[in-house]
Design a protein around this motif. Structure first.
Motif, PDB file in Angstrom:
ATOM      1  N   ALA A 130       0.805  -1.329   0.007  1.00 15.19           N
ATOM      2  CA  ALA A 130      -0.113  -0.049   0.034  1.00 15.19           C
ATOM      3  C   ALA A 130       0.827   1.291   0.111  1.00 15.19           C
ATOM      4  CB  ALA A 130      -0.905   0.084   1.191  1.00 15.19           C
ATOM      5  N   VAL A 133       2.135   1.865  -3.410  1.00 13.97           N
ATOM      6  CA  VAL A 133       1.229   2.429  -4.437  1.00 13.97           C
ATOM      7  C   VAL A 133       1.019   3.723  -3.798  1.00 13.97           C
ATOM      8  CG1 VAL A 133      -1.318   2.610  -5.056  1.00 13.97           C
ATOM      9  CG2 VAL A 133      -0.050   0.204  -4.793  1.00 13.97           C
ATOM     10  N   ASP A 134       0.749   4.221  -2.833  1.00 19.11           N
ATOM     11  CA  ASP A 134       0.654   5.672  -2.269  1.00 19.11           C
ATOM     12  C   ASP A 134       1.884   6.494  -2.943  1.00 19.11           C
ATOM     13  OD1 ASP A 134      -1.552   5.214  -0.985  1.00 19.11           O
ATOM     14  OD2 ASP A 134      -0.579   5.050   1.106  1.00 19.11           O
ATOM     15  N   ARG A 137       1.408   7.046  -6.575  1.00 23.13           N
ATOM     16  CA  ARG A 137       0.279   8.078  -6.848  1.00 23.13           C
ATOM     17  C   ARG A 137       0.950   9.353  -6.695  1.00 23.13           C
ATOM     18  NH1 ARG A 137      -4.011   7.650  -3.796  1.00 23.13           N
ATOM     19  NH2 ARG A 137      -5.281   8.361  -5.047  1.00 23.13           N
ATOM     20  N   ASP A 147      -7.665   4.673  -6.724  1.00 30.93           N
ATOM     21  CA  ASP A 147      -7.213   4.623  -5.378  1.00 30.93           C
ATOM     22  C   ASP A 147      -6.332   3.558  -4.914  1.00 30.93           C
ATOM     23  OD1 ASP A 147      -8.642   2.616  -4.306  1.00 30.93           O
ATOM     24  OD2 ASP A 147     -10.545   4.027  -4.108  1.00 30.93           O
ATOM     25  N   THR A 148      -5.408   3.524  -3.815  1.00 27.54           N
ATOM     26  CA  THR A 148      -4.830   2.717  -3.257  1.00 27.54           C
ATOM     27  C   THR A 148      -5.324   1.238  -3.566  1.00 27.54           C
ATOM     28  OG1 THR A 148      -3.365   4.471  -2.313  1.00 27.54           O
ATOM     29  CG2 THR A 148      -3.161   1.886  -1.404  1.00 27.54           C
ATOM     30  N   ASP A 149      -6.373   1.039  -2.893  1.00 26.61           N
ATOM     31  CA  ASP A 149      -6.920  -0.324  -2.595  1.00 26.61           C
ATOM     32  C   ASP A 149      -7.482  -0.747  -4.044  1.00 26.61           C
ATOM     33  OD1 ASP A 149      -8.186  -2.460  -1.148  1.00 26.61           O
ATOM     34  OD2 ASP A 149     -10.004  -1.854  -1.719  1.00 26.61           O
ATOM     35  N   VAL A 152      -4.194  -2.103  -5.571  1.00 28.44           N
ATOM     36  CA  VAL A 152      -3.742  -3.371  -4.956  1.00 28.44           C
ATOM     37  C   VAL A 152      -4.587  -4.600  -5.421  1.00 28.44           C
ATOM     38  CG1 VAL A 152      -3.517  -4.603  -2.506  1.00 28.44           C
ATOM     39  CG2 VAL A 152      -2.728  -2.300  -2.847  1.00 28.44           C
TER      40      VAL A 152
END
Length: 191
Positions: A130, A133-134, A137, A147-149, A152
């Motif tokens: 996570a 990914v953050d 972004r 979004d992150t979720d 993933v």
């Protein structure tokens, strides 16, 4: 050599052989018995029962083993190094290499049957993914509209499709190449 150390090493190797056989056998046949696992491991049923008294004990040990493998794969991928999209591709490659270990965890025919301890809890590997990914972004290498979720979950979905493709007879190279290509096109910043 100390016989206690030798015995401990032999026990660890036997346990590892049984776990590996359990993963391979259950990936092909989720209803396989401990006798099937014993045959694949090259040991007797009584040996398997010494390590795992019940099938559920073996399945629980496989769950813990898969979490350990995910953690090690995440570390090997070095999620903090380089551009996030490149690091995410490394994570994807490392996870793909786990093959049957993760394929059995996400096989629809097994849904709800594993009941593995720790799978409902966020792990260090989950946080690292996570965070990667953050970071992507924020740095603009991953599409900020996703979004992150979502990213993933997309990664895990692509891995599942790639594993199924490989199980269906596609080459490892092609299945992984398609997975990485789709990941790049799906989450990278549009041109």
């Amino acid at each position: 050599m100390d016989t206690a150390v030798s015995s401990t090493g032999a026990r660890a190797r036997t346990r590892r052989a049984i776990l590996d056989a359990g993963i391979a056998v259950l990936a092909k046949n989720p209803t396989a018995s401990l006798a099937d696992v014993a045959a694949a491991a090259g040991v007797g049923r009584t040996t398997v029962h010494r390590y795992f008294a019940e099938r559920s004990d073996l399945v629980a040990a496989i769950g813990a083993d898969v979490l350990d493998k995910i953690a090690a794969a995440t570390d090997r991928a070095r999620p903090d190094d380089g551009p996030a999209l490149t690091a995410l591709e490394r994570v994807c490659q490392e996870y793909f290499e786990l093959g049957d270990s993760l394929a059995i965890a996400f096989d629809d025919s097994l849904a709800g049957t594993w009941n593995w301890d720790g799978w409902d809890e966020e792990t260090e590997a989950d946080r690292a993914l996570a965070g990667l990914v953050d970071r992507g972004r924020e740095e603009g290498t991953l599409d900020g509209r996703l979004d992150t979720d979502w990213i993933v979950q997309l990664l895990w979905s692509l891995l599942y499709v790639a594993w199924q493709r490989k199980r269906g007879g596609d080459t490892t190279h092609n299945a992984l190449s398609l997975c990485l290509y789709t990941l790049r096109k799906s989450v990278g910043v549009p041109s």
